[in-house]
Write an enzyme that holds these catalytic residues in place. Structure first.
Site, PDB file in Angstrom:
ATOM      1  N   ARG A 100      47.901  41.759  29.955  1.00 56.64           N
ATOM      2  CA  ARG A 100      47.353  42.592  31.025  1.00 56.64           C
ATOM      3  C   ARG A 100      48.501  43.336  31.705  1.00 56.64           C
ATOM      4  NH1 ARG A 100      45.824  41.349  37.018  1.00 56.64           N
ATOM      5  NH2 ARG A 100      44.947  43.364  37.493  1.00 56.64           N
ATOM      6  N   HIS A 145      46.990  49.542  40.031  1.00 59.44           N
ATOM      7  CA  HIS A 145      47.579  48.335  40.627  1.00 59.44           C
ATOM      8  C   HIS A 145      48.496  48.806  41.764  1.00 59.44           C
ATOM      9  CE1 HIS A 145      48.490  43.869  39.702  1.00 59.44           C
ATOM     10  NE2 HIS A 145      49.082  44.129  40.850  1.00 59.44           N
ATOM     11  N   GLU A 190      42.541  44.190  42.953  1.00 59.43           N
ATOM     12  CA  GLU A 190      42.534  43.714  44.327  1.00 59.43           C
ATOM     13  C   GLU A 190      42.437  44.828  45.377  1.00 59.43           C
ATOM     14  OE1 GLU A 190      45.955  41.258  44.957  1.00 59.43           O
ATOM     15  OE2 GLU A 190      45.346  39.780  43.478  1.00 59.43           O
ATOM     16  N   ASN A 332      41.460  37.215  40.539  1.00 54.04           N
ATOM     17  CA  ASN A 332      42.836  36.785  40.780  1.00 54.04           C
ATOM     18  C   ASN A 332      42.790  35.655  41.789  1.00 54.04           C
ATOM     19  OD1 ASN A 332      43.612  38.876  39.186  1.00 54.04           O
ATOM     20  ND2 ASN A 332      44.660  40.033  40.788  1.00 54.04           N
ATOM     21  N   TYR A 334      44.823  32.228  43.627  1.00 53.88           N
ATOM     22  CA  TYR A 334      46.097  31.550  43.853  1.00 53.88           C
ATOM     23  C   TYR A 334      45.972  30.295  44.707  1.00 53.88           C
ATOM     24  CZ  TYR A 334      48.530  35.535  41.801  1.00 53.88           C
ATOM     25  OH  TYR A 334      48.974  36.494  40.929  1.00 53.88           O
ATOM     26  N   GLU A 400      44.555  36.875  37.027  1.00 56.28           N
ATOM     27  CA  GLU A 400      45.854  36.412  37.542  1.00 56.28           C
ATOM     28  C   GLU A 400      45.710  35.009  38.094  1.00 56.28           C
ATOM     29  OE1 GLU A 400      47.848  38.753  40.560  1.00 56.28           O
ATOM     30  OE2 GLU A 400      47.428  40.603  39.456  1.00 56.28           O
TER      31      GLU A 400
HETATM   32  C1  GBH Z   1      48.593  39.452  43.397  1.00 57.38           C
HETATM   33  O1  GBH Z   1      48.172  39.552  44.692  1.00 57.38           O
HETATM   34  C2  GBH Z   1      48.988  40.784  42.892  1.00 57.38           C
HETATM   35  O2  GBH Z   1      47.981  41.386  42.122  1.00 57.38           O
HETATM   36  C3  GBH Z   1      50.295  40.812  42.178  1.00 57.38           C
HETATM   37  O3  GBH Z   1      50.740  42.119  42.033  1.00 57.38           O
HETATM   38  C4  GBH Z   1      51.279  39.940  42.900  1.00 57.38           C
HETATM   39  O4  GBH Z   1      52.563  40.042  42.391  1.00 57.38           O
HETATM   40  C5  GBH Z   1      50.786  38.531  42.827  1.00 57.38           C
HETATM   41  O5  GBH Z   1      49.483  38.413  43.267  1.00 57.38           O
HETATM   42  C6  GBH Z   1      51.632  37.530  43.583  1.00 57.38           C
HETATM   43  O6  GBH Z   1      51.601  37.770  44.942  1.00 57.38           O
HETATM   44  O7  GBH Z   1      47.727  35.464  54.290  1.00 57.38           O
HETATM   45  O8  GBH Z   1      46.164  37.189  54.829  1.00 57.38           O
HETATM   46  O9  GBH Z   1      48.407  37.768  54.283  1.00 57.38           O
HETATM   47  C7  GBH Z   1      48.249  38.423  45.463  1.00 57.38           C
HETATM   48  C8  GBH Z   1      47.062  38.140  46.260  1.00 57.38           C
HETATM   49  C9  GBH Z   1      48.566  37.660  48.096  1.00 57.38           C
HETATM   50  C10 GBH Z   1      46.158  37.494  48.295  1.00 57.38           C
HETATM   51  C11 GBH Z   1      48.733  37.292  49.488  1.00 57.38           C
HETATM   52  C12 GBH Z   1      46.326  37.160  49.692  1.00 57.38           C
HETATM   53  C13 GBH Z   1      47.843  36.639  51.508  1.00 57.38           C
HETATM   54  C14 GBH Z   1      46.792  36.976  52.450  1.00 57.38           C
HETATM   55  N1  GBH Z   1      47.287  37.751  47.568  1.00 57.38           N
HETATM   56  N2  GBH Z   1      47.605  37.072  50.194  1.00 57.38           N
HETATM   57  S1  GBH Z   1      47.296  36.872  54.080  1.00 57.38           S
END
Ligand code: GBH
Length: 496
Positions: A100, A145, A190, A332, A334, A400
């Site tokens: 991807r 992206h 996202e 995605n 995490y 992701e």
């Molecule tokens: C992804 O987004 C991206 O698609 C990617 O490019 C990136 O490198 C990867 O993850 C790692 O970060 O606490 O309210 O500030 C990450 C998705 C990151 C979702 C941080 C929410 C915090 C929300 N997110 N996040 S907040």
């Protein structure tokens, strides 16, 4: 040593103490399950002003003082523009079946429009796709992206609805040029981030801070742009090319702090509706925003003295046009939050954060990563998958999932090895025990790369990249072989 013992090392017995929930499940994934890893254009390509590429919003943002940690930029990044063959070789060595990546809009259309097509940009993506196919790796391509052409950003970016047609032109040229070899298209990665971080908190490009108002308009335009591009694919390319097109949404899972407390359960649901439902409800359910968003934002807007809701409305025609415009649910995922109800009341100026009346936090006991927002909570992924499955009834592609460590040279990346073992195992449980229709899993990321506002200070890669060396050498971390083993076995085979 039995493998059961070694597997136990991976399930965080020290912090997660629900033996039934956290038990390791042996077994394999359905035949043809998609195993992939991901990157994105701005985060890896570099070559920011080479061969006719136009400037993107992240070029501008990272060149602005104090936007990015340590003043880092994506000017060179992993230099994948020049080193893509090496990247493909790394995937090949891991036995990955899919890759991807994303296309940089201004590398293809330097000023964002069809007035100027950059043949060198088209050639780059043709070469990358051909190199992948030559190595039996199937491309899964994201159109957006987060790197908007600066020329369009200057006209208001995603807050100017003209961008809907520009995006459609861009999407169409990609379908036309690359679609014969690309079976899976992701329109937006996202959109929540583009909207909330780009135009709300200003942490990300373009750095605008209008968290209570503009974010809702921006998302409105993105949803329409997504729908239009999907229809273009559906009307003109699907029959010929036989692929699928969809959207990727992000969000943390929200677990009610106390499952026996109805208010907590509702709060968690509200949080998820404001995060996923914002986009998923129009696209997968009925062409319109979730009721809870409509009610809450409208009543607060009126009380804030505004004549109308800060949340825009779709016309009947638009609803019919938007509904059903994703062939799969790109997810995605995490981390996880606890949620409870909270009375946020009215804020001045208005804010997306206050609109839901929900409080979220993370348990201090959950393992930390290299990113402040990311604590490791494997069981949250299984619950999230079930939540998405129950509401949107679409095949799920995990586009992701991964974990960061801080900027240290570490090849035996224990945390990441544990993370993949445990999280992928939760995906297996979702499929086998909960009947969730998950079709693929994508590890973020193939390489350490430019982690947005954190620059190079957070590393998500299964390969270490030395950003101080002009050659940007890549070295496999142990997580690469661990993930590769899961891929080769198509799951977790108990060795006797
Ligand atoms: C992804 O987004 C991206 O698609 C990617 O490019 C990136 O490198 C990867 O993850 C790692 O970060 O606490 O309210 O500030 C990450 C998705 C990151 C979702 C941080 C929410 C915090 C929300 N997110 N996040 S907040």
């Amino acid at each position: 040593m039995s493998t059961t013992d070694s597997k136990d090392d991976y399930v965080f017995p020290d912090v997660f103490n629900d033996p039934e929930r956290d038990a390791f499940l042996y077994g394999t994934f359905p035949e043809g399950f998609i195993w992939s890893s991901a990157t994105s254009s701005y985060q890896i390509e570099g070559a920011w002003n080479e061969d006719g590429k136009g400037v993107c919003n992240w070029d501008t943002f990272s060149h602005t003082k104090c936007s990015i940690q340590n003043g880092d930029t994506g000017d060179v990044a992993c230099d994948s523009y020049h080193k893509y063959k090496e990247d493909v070789a790394l995937m090949k060595a891991m036995g990955l079946k899919y890759y991807r990546f994303s296309i940089s809009w201004p590398r293809v259309l330097p000023d964002g429009t069809l007035n100027n097509v950059n043949e060198a940009g088209i050639a780059y993506y043709n070469n990358l796709i051909d190199e992948l196919r030559l190595n039996d790796i199937i491309p899964m391509v994201t159109l957006f992206h987060w790197d908007t052409p600066q020329t369009l950003e200057d006209l208001g970016g995603w807050d100017n609805e003209d961008i809907i047609d520009r995006f459609n032109d861009y999407a169409e040229i990609c379908f036309k040029k690359f679609g014969d070899r690309v079976p899976l298209w992701i329109t937006f990665n996202e959109p929540w981030i583009t909207s909330v971080k780009g135009y709300g908190t200003g942490e990300f490009a373009p750095g605008i801070k209008e968290i209570g108002t503009k974010v809702y308009r921006v998302s409105h335009n993105i949803i329409k742009a997504h729908a239009k591009a999907w229809h273009t694919y559906d009307d003109k390319y699907r029959k010929l090319q036989g692929g699928k097109a969809g959207i990727t949404l992000d969000g943390d899972f929200a677990e009610p702090f106390d499952r026996s407390n109805k208010a907590h359960v509702e709060a968690a649901e509200t949080f998820l509706q404001f995060k996923f439902g914002w986009f998923a409800h129009p696209i997968f359910v009925n062409g319109d925003y979730p009721e809870i968003m409509k009610t809450k934002i409208a009543s607060k807007s009126i009380a804030q003295g505004l004549g109308t809701s800060r949340l825009p409305e779709f016309s009947q025609e638009e609803k019919a046009y938007i509904k059903g415009t994703s062939d799969f649910f790109g997810l995605n995922a995490y981390t996880t939050q606890y949620a409870t109800d909270a009375t946020e009341g009215l804020s001045h100026p208005p804010s997306y954060w206050n609109d839901p009346d929900v409080k979220t936090w993370q348990d201090e006991g959950w393992p930390k990563s290299g990113s402040s927002w990311l604590r490791v909570v494997p069981w949250g992924l299984r619950r999230l998958l079930k939540w998405v499955n129950d509401r949107y009834h679409a095949p799920i592609y995990i586009t992701e999932n991964g974990v960061s460590t801080s900027d240290v040279f570490e090849l035996d990346d224990q945390l990441r090895q544990k993370f993949y073992q445990a999280y992928v195992n939760e995906v297996l449980k979702a499929i086998k025990l909960d009947g969730v229709d998950v079709r693929g899993y994508t590890a973020w990321s193939l390489l350490d790369n430019f982690e947005w506002a954190s620059g190079y200070s957070e590393r998500f890669g299964m390969h270490y990249v030395d950003f101080n060396d002009p050659e940007r050498p890549r070295t496999a971390k142990k997580s690469a072989s661990l993930y590769s083993k899961i891929v080769k076995e198509n799951g977790f085979v108990k060795e006797l």
